[in-house]
Design an enzyme around this catalytic site. Structure first.
Site, PDB file in Angstrom:
ATOM      1  N   ARG A 242      -5.619 -21.624  -0.423  1.00  0.00           N
ATOM      2  CA  ARG A 242      -5.214 -20.435   0.317  1.00  0.00           C
ATOM      3  C   ARG A 242      -4.899 -19.332  -0.686  1.00  0.00           C
ATOM      4  O   ARG A 242      -4.342 -19.587  -1.756  1.00  0.00           O
ATOM      5  CB  ARG A 242      -3.982 -20.718   1.183  1.00  0.00           C
ATOM      6  CG  ARG A 242      -4.284 -21.483   2.468  1.00  0.00           C
ATOM      7  CD  ARG A 242      -5.117 -20.666   3.460  1.00  0.00           C
ATOM      8  NE  ARG A 242      -5.372 -21.358   4.710  1.00  0.00           N
ATOM      9  CZ  ARG A 242      -6.505 -22.006   5.005  1.00  0.00           C
ATOM     10  NH1 ARG A 242      -7.495 -22.057   4.114  1.00  0.00           N
ATOM     11  NH2 ARG A 242      -6.655 -22.587   6.177  1.00  0.00           N
ATOM     12  N   GLU A 271      -6.776 -11.680   2.852  1.00  0.00           N
ATOM     13  CA  GLU A 271      -8.213 -11.596   3.147  1.00  0.00           C
ATOM     14  C   GLU A 271      -8.452 -11.222   4.612  1.00  0.00           C
ATOM     15  O   GLU A 271      -7.607 -11.530   5.451  1.00  0.00           O
ATOM     16  CB  GLU A 271      -8.903 -12.929   2.818  1.00  0.00           C
ATOM     17  CG  GLU A 271      -8.442 -14.104   3.669  1.00  0.00           C
ATOM     18  CD  GLU A 271      -9.096 -15.421   3.285  1.00  0.00           C
ATOM     19  OE1 GLU A 271      -9.051 -15.811   2.118  1.00  0.00           O
ATOM     20  OE2 GLU A 271      -9.648 -16.063   4.207  1.00  0.00           O
ATOM     21  N   HIS A 289     -14.535 -16.983   1.586  1.00  0.00           N
ATOM     22  CA  HIS A 289     -13.969 -18.139   2.300  1.00  0.00           C
ATOM     23  C   HIS A 289     -15.069 -19.037   2.898  1.00  0.00           C
ATOM     24  O   HIS A 289     -15.181 -19.178   4.116  1.00  0.00           O
ATOM     25  CB  HIS A 289     -12.997 -17.664   3.397  1.00  0.00           C
ATOM     26  CG  HIS A 289     -11.970 -18.699   3.770  1.00  0.00           C
ATOM     27  ND1 HIS A 289     -10.687 -18.390   4.135  1.00  0.00           N
ATOM     28  CD2 HIS A 289     -12.038 -20.059   3.823  1.00  0.00           C
ATOM     29  CE1 HIS A 289     -10.024 -19.499   4.415  1.00  0.00           C
ATOM     30  NE2 HIS A 289     -10.828 -20.529   4.235  1.00  0.00           N
TER      31      HIS A 289
END
Ligand code: DGY
Length: 323
Positions: A242, A271, A289
């Site tokens: 993360r 993000e 991601h």
């Protein structure tokens, strides 16, 4: 009997949506735009199940929806730091996630980042595409060798162990790790992994440090300026966990001043907004991601949510129940 009313907050692979529609009365987010806090709150008032993803912050405010109809949050994803589990539990809402099915693909992305940043693959590709490549030469884009180097893992859960397996058995990498809840000695031996007593010990020894700890309040900025400064000169940082586990500002500084040789990042604080400092760095590989983004895995994640819902509405305990 009426089918339970279910809302899916983002588009899923078509086959997973179709499977969901066989058993439930489904509302899809056709536009695939993240829902606002107000829309999520409304979803909790109108549906028996809400199926969120990492892009849906479900905090105490959203969970405070009244009157509450939602009985289960079937998260599409393994990480659940975007959901306030304590409040969900207090409100009697079951929460499930999708472990196991994304382990290998997420570990593959961590490997991809490690290989790309060490071998300067992003820089090379940018050079070729820009027409700046002038040909082979002995001093061109020299990277770091991976085989035989030490991999340090912060967190040694499923994804970290999958990475250890690939790195140790595929690239002869000795593996060291820090995890307050380590697996058995036998598991460690099979992965060529040995435990260290602190994060610092891993940082001081590893050539590549990969983060595999959960996102949480406790882990926010776990890797800060002080800890970055303890990494071996010439070391690399890989983050597919993360974004907020790393102090992004401190990381940019460390990449700029050469404290670190490079970083491979699949996740970012805040993000999809990025600290613009990252874009100027040649020694950072930046992914949007992508950890679980393979056709096989995304389908399996959807089906795993369907299994969890099916069990729940049949009065059973879903296998991936978090609270
Ligand atoms: C996960 O499964 O947690 C991925 O990061 C996407 O949410």
């Amino acid at each position: 009997m009426n089918k339970p009313k279910v809302i899916v907050t983002r588009r899923w692979p078509a086959a997973a949506e179709a499977r969901l529609q066989e058993s439930f009365d489904v509302t899809l987010n056709e536009a695939d735009v993240p829902m606002s806090a107000e829309q999520l709150k409304d979803a909790l008032r109108q549906y028996d199940a809400v199926l969120p993803t990492v892009t849906d912050p479900i905090g105490a405010d959203v969970l405070g929806a009244e009157p509450l109809r939602c009985k289960i949050l079937g998260n599409f994803g393994v990480g659940f730091n975007h959901i306030d589990l304590e409040t969900a539990k207090a409100r009697g809402i079951t929460v499930t996630n999708t472990p196991d099915v994304l382990t290998d693909c997420t570990a593959d992305i961590a490997m991809t980042l490690m290989l790309m940043v060490a071998r300067r693959a992003g820089e090379g590709e940018r050079e070729v595409r820009a027409g700046r490549w002038t040909g082979w030469r002995p001093t061109h884009l020299i990277g770091a060798k991976i085989t035989g180097k030490t991999l340090g893992l912060i967190g040694f859960g499923r994804i970290a162990r999958a990475m250890a397996k690939k790195a140790h058995h595929g690239f002869d990498m000795p593996v060291i790790f820090y995890d307050p809840y380590p697996p058995s000695d036998e598991v460690c031996r099979s992965l060529g992994a040995s435990r260290r007593d602190s994060i610092e010990a891993v940082l001081r020894e590893a050539d590549f440090v990969a983060l595999h700890c959960p996102g949480s309040k406790e882990n926010r900025h776990l890797i800060n300026a002080e800890r970055l400064a303890q990494m071996k000169p010439g070391a690399f940082l890989i983050n597919s966990a993360r974004g907020d586990v790393v102090d992004n500002e401190a990381l940019i500084q460390a990449l700029k001043n050469g404290t670190l040789a490079g970083a491979g990042l699949d996740v970012f604080e805040g993000e999809p907004k990025l600290n613009p400092g990252f874009l100027e760095l040649e020694n950072a590989v930046l992914f949007p991601h992508l950890g679980s983004a393979t056709a096989e895995t995304r389908l399996a994640m959807g089906l795993r949510v369907v299994d969890n819902l099916t069990a729940f509405f049949a009065g059973e305990t879903p296998r991936d129940k978090l609270v």
